[in-house]
Design a protein around this motif. Sequence first.
Motif, mmCIF file in Angstrom:
data_model
loop_
_atom_site.group_PDB
_atom_site.id
_atom_site.type_symbol
_atom_site.label_atom_id
_atom_site.label_comp_id
_atom_site.label_asym_id
_atom_site.label_seq_id
_atom_site.Cartn_x
_atom_site.Cartn_y
_atom_site.Cartn_z
ATOM 1 N N GLY A 150 0.806 -1.211 0.000
ATOM 2 C CA GLY A 150 0.000 0.000 0.000
ATOM 3 C C GLY A 150 0.841 1.264 0.000
ATOM 4 N N LYS A 151 0.170 2.391 0.048
ATOM 5 C CA LYS A 151 0.833 3.698 0.105
ATOM 6 C C LYS A 151 0.231 4.498 1.252
ATOM 7 C CE LYS A 151 1.613 3.944 -4.915
ATOM 8 N NZ LYS A 151 1.349 4.722 -6.152
ATOM 9 N N ILE A 152 1.054 5.337 1.869
ATOM 10 C CA ILE A 152 0.589 6.193 2.949
ATOM 11 C C ILE A 152 1.311 7.531 2.848
ATOM 12 C CG2 ILE A 152 2.298 5.253 4.564
ATOM 13 C CD1 ILE A 152 0.196 5.651 6.792
ATOM 14 N N TRP A 153 0.583 8.618 3.021
ATOM 15 C CA TRP A 153 1.196 9.931 2.963
ATOM 16 C C TRP A 153 0.396 10.910 3.829
ATOM 17 C CZ3 TRP A 153 -1.590 7.713 -0.966
ATOM 18 C CH2 TRP A 153 -2.718 8.401 -1.432
ATOM 19 N N ALA A 154 1.033 12.023 4.170
ATOM 20 C CA ALA A 154 0.406 13.031 5.021
ATOM 21 C C ALA A 154 0.479 14.396 4.346
ATOM 22 C CB ALA A 154 1.092 13.083 6.385
ATOM 23 N N GLU A 155 -0.558 15.197 4.569
ATOM 24 C CA GLU A 155 -0.625 16.564 4.034
ATOM 25 C C GLU A 155 -1.080 17.513 5.135
ATOM 26 O OE1 GLU A 155 -2.328 16.365 -0.317
ATOM 27 O OE2 GLU A 155 -3.364 14.880 0.933
ATOM 28 N N TYR A 156 -0.733 18.769 4.975
ATOM 29 C CA TYR A 156 -1.187 19.790 5.915
ATOM 30 C C TYR A 156 -1.784 20.933 5.110
ATOM 31 C CZ TYR A 156 -1.232 22.721 10.097
ATOM 32 O OH TYR A 156 -1.627 23.498 11.165
#
Length: 297
Positions: A280-286
């Motif tokens: 899978g893929k995981i990422w964070a944004e603000y």
Amino acid sequence: MFVPVFFLYFLCGILLTALIFVSVKLYLIRKSMEEICEELKEHLSMDTNTLLTISSRDKWVCAIAEKLNQQIRVLREERLRYQQGDRELKEAVTNISHDLRTPLTAICGYLHLLSFEERIEMIKHYFKLIENRVGAMMGLTEELFQYSVILTKPEELSIVPVDMGNVLEESLAAFYAAFTTRGIVPEIEMPKVRVIREVNKNALARIFENLIGNALKYSDGDFNVVLYEDGRICFSNMAGELNEILVGRIFDRFFTVETARKSSGLGLSIAKNFTVRMGGKIWAEYLEGKLIVTVMF
């Protein structure tokens, strides 16, 4: 057979020219090798980002220099990785020492107060505080233990078809008391169809639990989770104490924000580890004061 004298002179001239050419060639190659040795010695003794440069245009010498430059690039990457790991380890020791020392100091203080206390209600109050501090310490040590197990025993995860919606609902239900304590009413959106993915159920539950726990630490009072039909799960909450730089490091090992020190900083790193291992893929944004963490299977 008679050989003209001029032909012998001509032949000797050619041989002499060839000898001079070879001598000059060898001298230049030797000089280039000396340059390479000196530069290599300098690169190994100093922390520099430059590569080897030579004056020779000989293709074999250039090929050797390029091979050495490739190894220098690898060595540089390994050195940076080592320096980063060493920096993370030092930060981890500092953070963990702080996180464990704080509840230990509180426990010692409450125990000292208990030795002078005679009122039953106050004794119960102090015992409750001690119990909470011990629970925090147990959570920290368990997180560290689980992370060490993941690193030392990276065995293959058993993959089976899993209903992601069911796992998400179970994970959210486990945090009902925590949401109630914080006064947070989660906003949950689920698709009408079942979202089935080939994953490990326990690992997926751990990912969701770590992401929900992280949201509780940083949330300003809200929490939203959306499961999409394409396998995306978005966790979001307002987090005024964060910024784009901090969010960029949020998956780093041992990374913690000062306002959320009730953690070893391994929760999201564990979530990322499991996500990647299951493809899978995981990422964070603000965005506009909101932390958005997305998982995609």
